[in-house]
Scaffold this motif. Structure first.
Motif, PDB file in Angstrom:
ATOM      1  N   ASP A 343       0.820  -1.215   0.000  1.00 46.85           N
ATOM      2  CA  ASP A 343       0.000   0.000   0.000  1.00 46.85           C
ATOM      3  C   ASP A 343       0.854   1.265   0.000  1.00 46.85           C
ATOM      4  O   ASP A 343       0.341   2.365   0.216  1.00 46.85           O
ATOM      5  CB  ASP A 343      -0.954   0.006   1.190  1.00 46.85           C
ATOM      6  N   MET A 344       2.165   1.088  -0.212  1.00 47.45           N
ATOM      7  CA  MET A 344       3.138   2.175  -0.322  1.00 47.45           C
ATOM      8  C   MET A 344       3.431   2.875   1.006  1.00 47.45           C
ATOM      9  O   MET A 344       4.019   3.956   1.024  1.00 47.45           O
ATOM     10  CB  MET A 344       2.697   3.215  -1.364  1.00 47.45           C
ATOM     11  N   THR A 345       3.040   2.271   2.114  1.00 48.19           N
ATOM     12  CA  THR A 345       3.420   2.814   3.424  1.00 48.19           C
ATOM     13  C   THR A 345       4.820   2.299   3.780  1.00 48.19           C
ATOM     14  O   THR A 345       5.215   1.202   3.383  1.00 48.19           O
ATOM     15  CB  THR A 345       2.432   2.398   4.519  1.00 48.19           C
ATOM     16  N   ASN A 346       5.569   3.087   4.551  1.00 48.08           N
ATOM     17  CA  ASN A 346       6.936   2.714   4.908  1.00 48.08           C
ATOM     18  C   ASN A 346       6.968   1.507   5.827  1.00 48.08           C
ATOM     19  O   ASN A 346       6.163   1.397   6.751  1.00 48.08           O
ATOM     20  CB  ASN A 346       7.649   3.885   5.593  1.00 48.08           C
ATOM     21  N   LYS A 347       7.917   0.615   5.579  1.00 48.47           N
ATOM     22  CA  LYS A 347       8.137  -0.525   6.472  1.00 48.47           C
ATOM     23  C   LYS A 347       8.884  -0.106   7.733  1.00 48.47           C
ATOM     24  O   LYS A 347       8.664  -0.660   8.812  1.00 48.47           O
ATOM     25  CB  LYS A 347       8.969  -1.594   5.757  1.00 48.47           C
ATOM     26  N   TYR A 348       9.780   0.863   7.567  1.00 43.05           N
ATOM     27  CA  TYR A 348      10.719   1.183   8.636  1.00 43.05           C
ATOM     28  C   TYR A 348      10.377   2.512   9.294  1.00 43.05           C
ATOM     29  O   TYR A 348       9.791   3.404   8.674  1.00 43.05           O
ATOM     30  CB  TYR A 348      12.152   1.237   8.081  1.00 43.05           C
ATOM     31  N   ARG A 349      10.766   2.641  10.550  1.00 42.98           N
ATOM     32  CA  ARG A 349      10.511   3.874  11.286  1.00 42.98           C
ATOM     33  C   ARG A 349      11.277   5.034  10.681  1.00 42.98           C
ATOM     34  O   ARG A 349      10.752   6.138  10.561  1.00 42.98           O
ATOM     35  CB  ARG A 349      10.914   3.706  12.754  1.00 42.98           C
ATOM     36  N   SER A 350      12.514   4.812  10.330  1.00 43.45           N
ATOM     37  CA  SER A 350      13.288   5.851   9.656  1.00 43.45           C
ATOM     38  C   SER A 350      12.926   5.841   8.180  1.00 43.45           C
ATOM     39  O   SER A 350      12.528   4.820   7.634  1.00 43.45           O
ATOM     40  CB  SER A 350      14.783   5.609   9.842  1.00 43.45           C
ATOM     41  N   GLY A 351      13.065   6.981   7.530  1.00 43.62           N
ATOM     42  CA  GLY A 351      12.567   7.123   6.158  1.00 43.62           C
ATOM     43  C   GLY A 351      13.207   6.181   5.170  1.00 43.62           C
ATOM     44  O   GLY A 351      12.532   5.398   4.532  1.00 43.62           O
ATOM     45  N   LEU A 352      14.540   6.207   5.035  1.00 49.02           N
ATOM     46  CA  LEU A 352      15.264   5.350   4.110  1.00 49.02           C
ATOM     47  C   LEU A 352      14.756   5.525   2.675  1.00 49.02           C
ATOM     48  O   LEU A 352      13.578   5.388   2.425  1.00 49.02           O
ATOM     49  CB  LEU A 352      15.157   3.875   4.498  1.00 49.02           C
ATOM     50  N   PRO A 353      15.652   5.731   1.728  1.00 48.69           N
ATOM     51  CA  PRO A 353      17.068   5.997   1.929  1.00 48.69           C
ATOM     52  C   PRO A 353      17.421   7.480   1.928  1.00 48.69           C
ATOM     53  O   PRO A 353      18.501   7.864   2.343  1.00 48.69           O
ATOM     54  CB  PRO A 353      17.737   5.299   0.760  1.00 48.69           C
ATOM     55  N   GLY A 354      16.479   8.377   1.480  1.00 44.61           N
ATOM     56  CA  GLY A 354      16.834   9.788   1.395  1.00 44.61           C
ATOM     57  C   GLY A 354      16.347  10.612   2.561  1.00 44.61           C
ATOM     58  O   GLY A 354      16.494  11.828   2.570  1.00 44.61           O
ATOM     59  N   ASP A 355      15.750   9.971   3.561  1.00 45.18           N
ATOM     60  CA  ASP A 355      15.226  10.695   4.715  1.00 45.18           C
ATOM     61  C   ASP A 355      16.363  11.319   5.507  1.00 45.18           C
ATOM     62  O   ASP A 355      17.428  10.739   5.652  1.00 45.18           O
ATOM     63  CB  ASP A 355      14.442   9.728   5.621  1.00 45.18           C
ATOM     64  N   ASN A 356      16.136  12.509   6.056  1.00 49.82           N
ATOM     65  CA  ASN A 356      17.192  13.209   6.787  1.00 49.82           C
ATOM     66  C   ASN A 356      17.076  13.041   8.285  1.00 49.82           C
ATOM     67  O   ASN A 356      17.712  13.752   9.046  1.00 49.82           O
ATOM     68  CB  ASN A 356      17.187  14.700   6.432  1.00 49.82           C
ATOM     69  N   THR A 357      16.251  12.069   8.727  1.00 48.12           N
ATOM     70  CA  THR A 357      16.096  11.853  10.160  1.00 48.12           C
ATOM     71  C   THR A 357      17.419  11.478  10.799  1.00 48.12           C
ATOM     72  O   THR A 357      17.811  12.005  11.842  1.00 48.12           O
ATOM     73  CB  THR A 357      15.062  10.733  10.429  1.00 48.12           C
ATOM     74  N   ASN A 358      18.129  10.520  10.172  1.00 42.94           N
ATOM     75  CA  ASN A 358      19.401  10.086  10.743  1.00 42.94           C
ATOM     76  C   ASN A 358      20.408  11.218  10.783  1.00 42.94           C
ATOM     77  O   ASN A 358      21.190  11.342  11.718  1.00 42.94           O
ATOM     78  CB  ASN A 358      19.966   8.932   9.912  1.00 42.94           C
ATOM     79  N   THR A 359      20.403  12.074   9.726  1.00 43.45           N
ATOM     80  CA  THR A 359      21.327  13.194   9.679  1.00 43.45           C
ATOM     81  C   THR A 359      21.075  14.137  10.847  1.00 43.45           C
ATOM     82  O   THR A 359      22.001  14.597  11.508  1.00 43.45           O
ATOM     83  CB  THR A 359      21.168  13.941   8.348  1.00 43.45           C
ATOM     84  N   ASN A 360      19.805  14.423  11.114  1.00 45.12           N
ATOM     85  CA  ASN A 360      19.483  15.316  12.220  1.00 45.12           C
ATOM     86  C   ASN A 360      19.892  14.716  13.559  1.00 45.12           C
ATOM     87  O   ASN A 360      20.392  15.411  14.441  1.00 45.12           O
ATOM     88  CB  ASN A 360      17.983  15.627  12.215  1.00 45.12           C
ATOM     89  N   LEU A 361      19.678  13.409  13.701  1.00 48.55           N
ATOM     90  CA  LEU A 361      20.085  12.754  14.941  1.00 48.55           C
ATOM     91  C   LEU A 361      21.590  12.804  15.120  1.00 48.55           C
ATOM     92  O   LEU A 361      22.096  13.032  16.222  1.00 48.55           O
ATOM     93  CB  LEU A 361      19.599  11.292  14.937  1.00 48.55           C
ATOM     94  N   GLN A 362      22.325  12.592  14.047  1.00 49.82           N
ATOM     95  CA  GLN A 362      23.780  12.640  14.138  1.00 49.82           C
ATOM     96  C   GLN A 362      24.266  14.036  14.507  1.00 49.82           C
ATOM     97  O   GLN A 362      25.203  14.194  15.273  1.00 49.82           O
ATOM     98  CB  GLN A 362      24.407  12.216  12.812  1.00 49.82           C
ATOM     99  N   ARG A 363      23.589  15.067  13.957  1.00 46.73           N
ATOM    100  CA  ARG A 363      23.968  16.429  14.310  1.00 46.73           C
ATOM    101  C   ARG A 363      23.716  16.697  15.790  1.00 46.73           C
ATOM    102  O   ARG A 363      24.522  17.343  16.466  1.00 46.73           O
ATOM    103  CB  ARG A 363      23.176  17.423  13.454  1.00 46.73           C
TER     104      ARG A 363
END
Length: 411
Positions: A343-363
């Motif tokens: 249904d095109m909903t994300n499997k994972y909590r983080s966006g993957l692969p272009g989501d910037n969530t991880n980048t913000n967390l790293q900052r």
């Protein structure tokens, strides 16, 4: 004597200079898409919906396992580059009939280029595995590639590179130590070596499917943490010949490919990983490590390392492109792969692969580390200033700088 604030500023500037890693060009991260009919079960997903999802996930490159006119048309004017794969049954025909190759390019590529950004065409996908070891080697692979390349040049589309896709497990029998890896014979000399010469001459890339999960499952000697980029001093392998210490299986496999090409005199060929990932589930009870958690851990760590050029490898530039297998949930054998559900909903909590969530967390983590480091430095400075223990100050600064530099480079 200069004020304490002066010393603090000087030390923080020194810390920043030591800790910030050298800039390395990021690897292009893409995704694999099967035809809509096969990835969505009985209800096809429209190409427009798939393209909208790709764009929303900030994916810059897409690999189509077979040319799909509707899909290619939907990607027009999106600035997403396409990697096309020609189905294996067509490869012998492309080799034996140059006019057939010209017709294929005229029908499957010309109508969409350049509005649809086509960057690579792979003539077949793991063609070698389609033939048993006792059968005659598929020597037609190179002539097929040559005919496709000539057809593109004839139609003035020679900027599209032509290659073919190999499979790691079918071409490299021994991955460790990577510096001693070689292509499997006799296919290495009969098929791969002439193709490497063609790729060098046409400024194209060597392309390979590379799945750490397969290698991990085939050997009980490989720890799970090593396959999942586990950041632990327990997870490493030393290549005594090259002097490289590997902390993950993906980099080790990449270097095995690079060493195999170097042994044939082509160490500088660009490398594209056409398919990689970690299965999110398995229908077989023996696939206990095919879980959503492990899949997310693998992909998050892989994307972070590729995006920021981290890791230890033989070539500083690593791989030029990596395609994650795959976008929409699909079953391959007993394993399920995919970043999004039907249904095109994300499997994972983080966006993957272009989501910037991880980048913000790293900052945020970086800010916290530097803030704690500044507090520790202030304590050291005041202690040293009051009691004249400058050796304590020097030791504390060096240790903190070493810690932050290590954290930035290898986490």
């Amino acid at each position: 004597m200069k004020p304490v604030s002066y010393h603090l500023l000087l030390l923080l500037l020194s810390l920043t200079a030591i800790a910030v890693p050298t800039s390395i060009s990021a690897t292009k991260i893409g995704i694999t898409i099967s035809s809509p009919a096969s990835i969505s079960g009985s209800v096809p997903i429209s190409p427009e919906r798939i393209v909208a999802k790709v764009v929303s996930m900030k994916i810059k490159a897409v690999r189509l396992l077979e040319p799909n006119p509707a899909m290619m048309r939907a990607f027009a004017n999106t600035n997403v580059s396409l990697f096309l794969s020609i189905p294996n049954p067509l490869v012998p025909l492309l080799a034996s009939d140059r006019s057939f190759a010209l017709r294929w390019v005229y029908r499957e590529v010309l109508p969409f280029h350049p509005r649809t950004k086509i960057s690579v065409i792979s003539v077949g996908n793991d063609v070698i595995s389609s033939y048993s070891p006792d059968a005659r080697p598929p020597l037609f692979l190179l002539p097929a590639m040559q005919n496709v390349q000539r057809s593109l040049a004839h139609l003035r589309m020679d900027k599209i590179s032509v290659s073919t896709t190999f499979s790691f497990t079918n071409t490299i029998p021994m991955a460790f130590p990577p510096s001693s890896a070689r292509f499997q014979q006799p296919n290495g000399e009969l098929i791969i070596k002439p193709i490497l010469k063609f790729l060098e001459r046409t400024n194209s890339s060597f392309i390979i499917n590379l799945h750490p999960y397969q290698i991990y499952r085939s050997s009980f000697l490989i720890p799970l943490g090593f396959a999942l980029f586990g950041n632990s001093p327990l997870y490493f392998r030393d290549d005594l010949k090259s002097g490289v210490r590997y902390d993950n299986l993906f980099d080790m496999m990449v270097d095995a490919v690079i060493s195999s090409m170097a042994a044939m005199g082509h160490k500088n060929l660009p490398l594209i990983v056409a398919a990689t990932g970690w299965p999110s589930s398995g229908i077989n009870a023996s696939e206990v490590d095919a879980t959503l958690l492990y899949s997310e851990m693998f992909l998050e760590a892989l994307i972070t390392r590729l995006r920021y050029g981290r890791g230890r490898r033989l070539r500083k530039e690593g791989v030029s492109e990596v395609y994650i297998f795959e976008l929409v949930d699909t079953k391959q054998g007993v394993l399920n792969w995919g970043l999004v559900n039907d249904d095109m909903t994300n499997k994972y909590r983080s966006g993957l692969p272009g989501d910037n969530t991880n980048t913000n967390l790293q900052r945020l983590e970086l800010i916290l580390v530097l803030a704690v480091g500044a507090c520790v430095l202030i304590v050291f400075i005041f202690v040293a200033h009051k009691f004249r223990y400058y050796l304590i100050l020097l030791f504390g600064c060096l240790e903190l700088a070493h810690f932050v530099g290590y954290w930035l480079r290898f986490t």
